[in-house]
Write a protein that holds these residues in place. Structure first.
Motif, PDB file in Angstrom:
ATOM      1  N   PRO A  28      35.416  25.366  45.615  1.00  5.56           N
ATOM      2  CA  PRO A  28      35.523  24.027  46.210  1.00  5.56           C
ATOM      3  C   PRO A  28      35.176  24.079  47.695  1.00  5.56           C
ATOM      4  N   GLU A  29      34.713  22.962  48.220  1.00  4.35           N
ATOM      5  CA  GLU A  29      34.297  22.897  49.625  1.00  4.35           C
ATOM      6  C   GLU A  29      35.415  23.342  50.560  1.00  4.35           C
ATOM      7  N   ALA A  30      36.641  22.919  50.293  1.00  2.69           N
ATOM      8  CA  ALA A  30      37.761  23.247  51.174  1.00  2.69           C
ATOM      9  C   ALA A  30      38.095  24.730  51.195  1.00  2.69           C
ATOM     10  N   MET A  31      37.608  25.473  50.196  1.00  2.76           N
ATOM     11  CA  MET A  31      37.934  26.891  50.087  1.00  2.76           C
ATOM     12  C   MET A  31      36.781  27.805  50.531  1.00  2.76           C
ATOM     13  N   ARG A  32      35.732  27.236  51.089  1.00  2.00           N
ATOM     14  CA  ARG A  32      34.547  28.032  51.418  1.00  2.00           C
ATOM     15  C   ARG A  32      34.807  29.084  52.493  1.00  2.00           C
ATOM     16  N   ASP A  33      35.843  28.897  53.309  1.00  2.00           N
ATOM     17  CA  ASP A  33      36.135  29.894  54.345  1.00  2.00           C
ATOM     18  C   ASP A  33      37.163  30.921  53.891  1.00  2.00           C
ATOM     19  N   ALA A  34      37.540  30.891  52.614  1.00  2.00           N
ATOM     20  CA  ALA A  34      38.500  31.858  52.068  1.00  2.00           C
ATOM     21  C   ALA A  34      37.775  32.990  51.354  1.00  2.00           C
ATOM     22  N   ARG A  35      38.459  34.080  51.195  1.00  2.00           N
ATOM     23  CA  ARG A  35      37.980  35.156  50.326  1.00  2.00           C
ATOM     24  C   ARG A  35      38.355  34.772  48.900  1.00  2.00           C
ATOM     25  N   ALA A  36      37.386  34.768  48.014  1.00  2.00           N
ATOM     26  CA  ALA A  36      37.602  34.273  46.651  1.00  2.00           C
ATOM     27  C   ALA A  36      37.539  35.408  45.641  1.00  2.00           C
ATOM     28  N   GLU A  37      38.512  35.445  44.742  1.00  3.37           N
ATOM     29  CA  GLU A  37      38.540  36.445  43.681  1.00  3.37           C
ATOM     30  C   GLU A  37      38.981  35.802  42.375  1.00  3.37           C
ATOM     31  N   LEU A  38      38.513  36.352  41.272  1.00  2.09           N
ATOM     32  CA  LEU A  38      38.985  35.891  39.969  1.00  2.09           C
ATOM     33  C   LEU A  38      40.414  36.374  39.734  1.00  2.09           C
ATOM     34  N   LEU A  39      41.253  35.479  39.227  1.00  4.56           N
ATOM     35  CA  LEU A  39      42.614  35.880  38.880  1.00  4.56           C
ATOM     36  C   LEU A  39      42.621  36.838  37.700  1.00  4.56           C
ATOM     37  N   TRP A  40      41.718  36.608  36.762  1.00  2.83           N
ATOM     38  CA  TRP A  40      41.654  37.414  35.540  1.00  2.83           C
ATOM     39  C   TRP A  40      40.238  37.994  35.427  1.00  2.83           C
ATOM     40  N   PRO A  41      39.949  39.139  36.051  1.00  2.00           N
ATOM     41  CA  PRO A  41      38.584  39.686  36.034  1.00  2.00           C
ATOM     42  C   PRO A  41      38.034  39.925  34.634  1.00  2.00           C
ATOM     43  N   LYS A  42      38.908  40.196  33.681  1.00  2.00           N
ATOM     44  CA  LYS A  42      38.454  40.458  32.308  1.00  2.00           C
ATOM     45  C   LYS A  42      38.561  39.219  31.419  1.00  2.00           C
ATOM     46  N   GLY A  43      38.819  38.068  32.019  1.00  2.00           N
ATOM     47  CA  GLY A  43      38.939  36.839  31.250  1.00  2.00           C
ATOM     48  C   GLY A  43      40.374  36.369  31.151  1.00  2.00           C
ATOM     49  N   ALA A  44      40.577  35.083  31.373  1.00  2.00           N
ATOM     50  CA  ALA A  44      41.924  34.511  31.327  1.00  2.00           C
ATOM     51  C   ALA A  44      42.420  34.386  29.894  1.00  2.00           C
ATOM     52  N   MET A  57      40.820  31.091  39.893  1.00  2.00           N
ATOM     53  CA  MET A  57      40.579  31.973  41.027  1.00  2.00           C
ATOM     54  C   MET A  57      41.763  32.011  41.981  1.00  2.00           C
ATOM     55  N   LEU A  58      41.719  32.984  42.870  1.00  2.00           N
ATOM     56  CA  LEU A  58      42.684  33.106  43.952  1.00  2.00           C
ATOM     57  C   LEU A  58      41.898  33.074  45.254  1.00  2.00           C
ATOM     58  N   PHE A  59      42.280  32.145  46.143  1.00  6.22           N
ATOM     59  CA  PHE A  59      41.616  32.021  47.439  1.00  6.22           C
ATOM     60  C   PHE A  59      42.531  32.617  48.505  1.00  6.22           C
ATOM     61  N   ILE A  60      42.033  33.626  49.185  1.00  6.77           N
ATOM     62  CA  ILE A  60      42.868  34.474  50.037  1.00  6.77           C
ATOM     63  C   ILE A  60      42.633  34.149  51.507  1.00  6.77           C
ATOM     64  N   PHE A  61      43.718  33.821  52.200  1.00  3.87           N
ATOM     65  CA  PHE A  61      43.689  33.542  53.634  1.00  3.87           C
ATOM     66  C   PHE A  61      44.650  34.524  54.317  1.00  3.87           C
TER      67      PHE A  61
END
Length: 305
Positions: A28-44, A57-61
């Motif tokens: 999302p636009e509001a999260m573009r300045d965050a570090r983004a990672e999948l919560l479930w790398p092998k699939g939720a 996803m998890l957006f890391i600040f």
């Protein structure tokens, strides 16, 4: 050497997955300045496919290292379990936490607009807490100082996490799943709490559970009925003018916490519509972040001044 190689591979896979998600327009636009990672790398669990909507996803600040105090908070934006208010209940909150030296992790949990009801949002939120705890050293936080925060329906989700956590599965192949999902504290902001009551936010209940939910499930997810003595300490705020989610939701949860002997603090302000985020410019109500900061200091999650 082998352990270092495995760690490097894990970090590489996380980064690769995040880059792929960004390429597909998932951020999302509001999260573009965050570090983004999948919560479930092998699939939720229970994923309906492999669309961006199926990959929470998890957006890391993270705060500046010299300011970091070792506390982290998973943030669940609101949106009635039908969308996520990533700006005023996500990015702005994360930056406020960072100003205090607290690491913030905004949770992109699954919801009805993505095709999901219960238990997907709860699975994602529990996973977020586990992820931060399992990787506490990497994120610069202490594993015993990890909280959860939620706004509106995100507050319901956070309240569900603090009443439905577990100790983890020590036999799990995934190291994240081996650790506890119990937050050490909670911050609930104009939360949806009660289901099946006159003051229930019906839209959130319907999006999460459908039109005719099982009565036992309804009770299980009516959070004021699930408070126990091991429920984490909780800070709540609401407004008297909130017509979207009536303040009775916070009141009944506070009373349940009090009855169970759980440390709790409740503030109900006179002024403010539903969904005010940090409450900037709202006379009186704009004090809630300062009051929350004081509570965090009193509880030992921020250093005393």
């Amino acid at each position: 050497m082998k352990i270092k190689s495995l760690l490097f591979l894990a970090v590489f896979l996380f980064a690769t997955a995040a880059v792929a998600a960004i390429a597909k327009g998932q951020i999302p636009e509001a999260m573009r300045d965050a570090r983004a990672e999948l919560l479930w790398p092998k699939g939720a669990p229970g994923a309906l496919g492999d669309r961006p909507e199926d990959r929470p996803m998890l957006f890391i600040f993270l705060p500046e290292k010299q300011k970091a105090v070792g506390t982290g908070v998973c943030v669940c934006p609101g949106g009635g379990y039908g969308f996520l208010a990533f700006d005023h209940e996500g990015r702005q909150i994360a930056r406020w936490f960072n100003s205090l030296g607290i690491a913030a992790f905004v949770v992109d949990y699954r919801h009805r607009r993505k095709g999901y009801g219960h238990p997907a949002p709860l699975q994602d939120a529990l996973r977020a807490v586990r992820t931060v705890r399992a990787r506490a050293e990497e994120f610069g936080v202490r594993p015993d100082r990890i909280g959860i925060m939620g706004f509106s329906a995100g507050g319901h989700l956070a309240s569900t996490v603090i009443t439905h956590f577990d100790d983890g599965n020590p036999q799990a192949d995934d190291p994240v799943e081996r650790v506890s999902s119990r937050p050490d504290f909670a911050i609930l902001c104009y939360p949806v709490i009660a289901f099946g009551e006159p003051f229930t936010h019906i839209g959130s209940q319907r999006n999460l559970l459908g039109d005719n939910p099982d009565l036992e499930l309804l009770r299980s997810l009516s959070s004021e009925k699930q408070v126990r003595p091991n429920t984490p300490p909780t800070f709540l705020f609401h407004t008297d003018e909130d017509q979207g989610v009536p303040p009775e939701n916070s009141v009944v949860f506070y009373l349940a916490l009090r009855k169970a002997g759980v440390p709790a603090e409740l503030h109900i302000f006179r002024v403010g519509r539903h969904g005010i985020g940090l409450g900037e410019g709202i006379s009186g109500t704009e004090a809630w972040p300062s009051l929350c900061e004081a509570w965090l200091r009193n509880m030992g999650f921020l250093p005393k001044k």
